[in-house]
Design a protein around this motif. Structure first.
Motif, PDB file in Angstrom:
ATOM      1  N   LYS A  70      11.200  39.222 -86.500  1.00  0.00           N
ATOM      2  CA  LYS A  70      12.395  39.899 -87.008  1.00  0.00           C
ATOM      3  C   LYS A  70      12.555  41.226 -86.291  1.00  0.00           C
ATOM      4  N   CYS A 109      18.064  40.750 -86.391  1.00  0.00           N
ATOM      5  CA  CYS A 109      18.002  39.302 -86.303  1.00  0.00           C
ATOM      6  C   CYS A 109      16.608  38.736 -86.508  1.00  0.00           C
ATOM      7  N   PHE A 110      16.628  37.466 -86.846  1.00  0.00           N
ATOM      8  CA  PHE A 110      15.417  36.667 -87.040  1.00  0.00           C
ATOM      9  C   PHE A 110      15.366  35.693 -85.880  1.00  0.00           C
ATOM     10  N   ILE A 111      14.283  35.709 -85.120  1.00  0.00           N
ATOM     11  CA  ILE A 111      14.152  34.811 -83.973  1.00  0.00           C
ATOM     12  C   ILE A 111      13.081  33.782 -84.282  1.00  0.00           C
TER      13      ILE A 111
END
Lengths: 136, 136
Positions: free
Chosen positions: B76, B97-99
């Motif tokens: 994150k 963002c969440f990767i």
């Protein structure tokens, strides 16, 4: 072990539930929707989803509805900043228009690629057809 | 598991949560290949709060402050900035963002906050004491 696994991924997505998110998929699609549920694999449920197609400085939306996304196809989830959203250098145009531009760009690309392949194979290079185009 | 524990303790940047989790592992919940994954998991946890650049398999590179990591090395990021913004207009309005871990190619880290000697030591000790430590 399983309960532990569920625990850690939940901590990272639980804050995003019920928020409007941009989801980028492995095939390059961009979905904007409200995150309603998820699990430890990042399988997602999106509500009121639209698919957004970007071409150059324009974009177009296609209403899609509810999505259940299998986790392996997720590249990233982004939270949309409403302040930034208003001052973007992008303009919304009707979908048909975007699709038309996209199609034209794709044709140009395919033509270029074909020329390249032909020239390479004339020189004796083997060309991998799978390398075609831009994946996600 | 001793090495990973030491890694955390030596850093002195860890909240007790990390030590507790590692303690749970030492109780025999994890198998050897998992423990090896956990070395990186613990390592990334020591980098929370640092600016990192994550390059994805689709060539998208995002710089941001590391917020959290989980056992899949999902990442994150906060305050993100895409390295080549013009190519990825859809990321302009995204702030955090969440990767998904599975789509990450590289993570570029700030050199001063990585103790390579410590990491090397941890890896070596893990080799010397295979699995036995973590199991009953």
């Amino acid at each position: 072990m399983d309960s532990f696994q569920i625990f850690t991924t939940s901590t990272s997505l639980v804050d995003s539930v019920d928020k409007k998110l941009l989801v980028v998929l492995r095939d390059g699609r961009k979905l904007v929707g409200i995150l309603r549920s998820f699990d430890q694999f990042a399988n997602l449920v999106l509500q009121d989803t639209i698919e957004r197609i970007y071409v150059g400085d324009t974009y177009g939306d296609i209403p899609r509805g509810i999505f259940i996304i299998r986790g392996e196809n997720v590249v990233l989830l982004g939270e949309i900043d409403e302040d930034k959203e208003d001052e973007l250098p992008l303009r919304e145009v009707p979908v048909e228009e975007v699709l038309q531009i996209q199609r034209e760009e794709m044709e140009v690309k395919v033509r270029k690629e074909k020329t390249k392949h032909r020239m390479l194979s004339e020189q004796g290079f083997s060309v991998d057809a799978a390398e075609f185009g831009e994946l996600y | 598991m001793v090495s990973t524990l030491t890694l955390c303790r030596d850093r002195r940047t860890q909240e007790t949560g990390c030590l507790e989790e590692l303690g749970t592992m030492a109780n025999g919940l994890w198998h050897d290949n998992r423990e090896r994954i956990f070395l990186f998991y613990s390592f990334f946890k020591t980098l929370v709060g640092q600016p990192v650049t994550v390059e994805l398999k689709n060539d998208l590179a995002i710089t941001g402050v590391l917020v959290s990591v989980d056992q899949f090395l999902n990442i994150k990021l906060d305050n993100i900035k895409v390295v080549d913004e013009e190519r990825y207009p859809h990321m302009l309005a995204v702030k955090n963002c969440f990767i998904r871990g599975s789509v990450v190619r590289y993570v570029q880290l700030p050199a001063p906050s990585v103790d390579t000697a410590l990491l090397q030591d941890a890896a070596r000790r893990e080799r010397q004491q295979p699995a036995a430590v973590g199991r009953k």
